[in-house]
Motif scaffolding. Structure first.
Motif: not given
Length: 93
Positions: A17-21, A25-30, A47-51, A62-67
């Motif tokens: 979950e990407i949150w706006d503290p 609010e949750i702004i995107r769920v990957l 532009e991207w997130l590594a998890a 982060l724009e598309t939510g795709e791996i």
């Protein structure tokens, strides 16, 4: 997030979950392939997130939510993901 405006809490399911503290609010769920990211880091440009979970790192657009890619690292669990100023992963520790 890249300038402190986003947060990624740890989860115990197959989501990131990407949150706006500020807004609370949750702004995107990957969707990730593994269960619950142990560590997560944004690239400097946001532009991207590594998890990571265990010894697997998934890079999300982060724009598309795709791996974008999956990195299967060493056998030991990943405790930290290093990202340099050029938005490149420089170490999995």
């Amino acid at each position: 997030g890249p300038s402190g405006e986003l947060a990624v809490p740890n989860r115990v399911d197959q989501t990131v979950e990407i949150w706006d503290p500020a807004a609370g609010e949750i702004i995107r769920v990957l969707q990730n392939e593994s269960i619950g990211p142990a560590k997560a880091v944004f690239d400097p440009a946001g532009e991207w997130l590594a998890a990571s979970t265990g010894s697997v790192v998934e890079i999300f657009d982060l724009e598309t939510g795709e791996i974008m890619t999956t990195i299967r690292a060493h056998e030991a669990p990943i405790l930290r993901i290093g990202v340099n100023g050029d938005a490149q992963i420089e170490g999995l520790f």
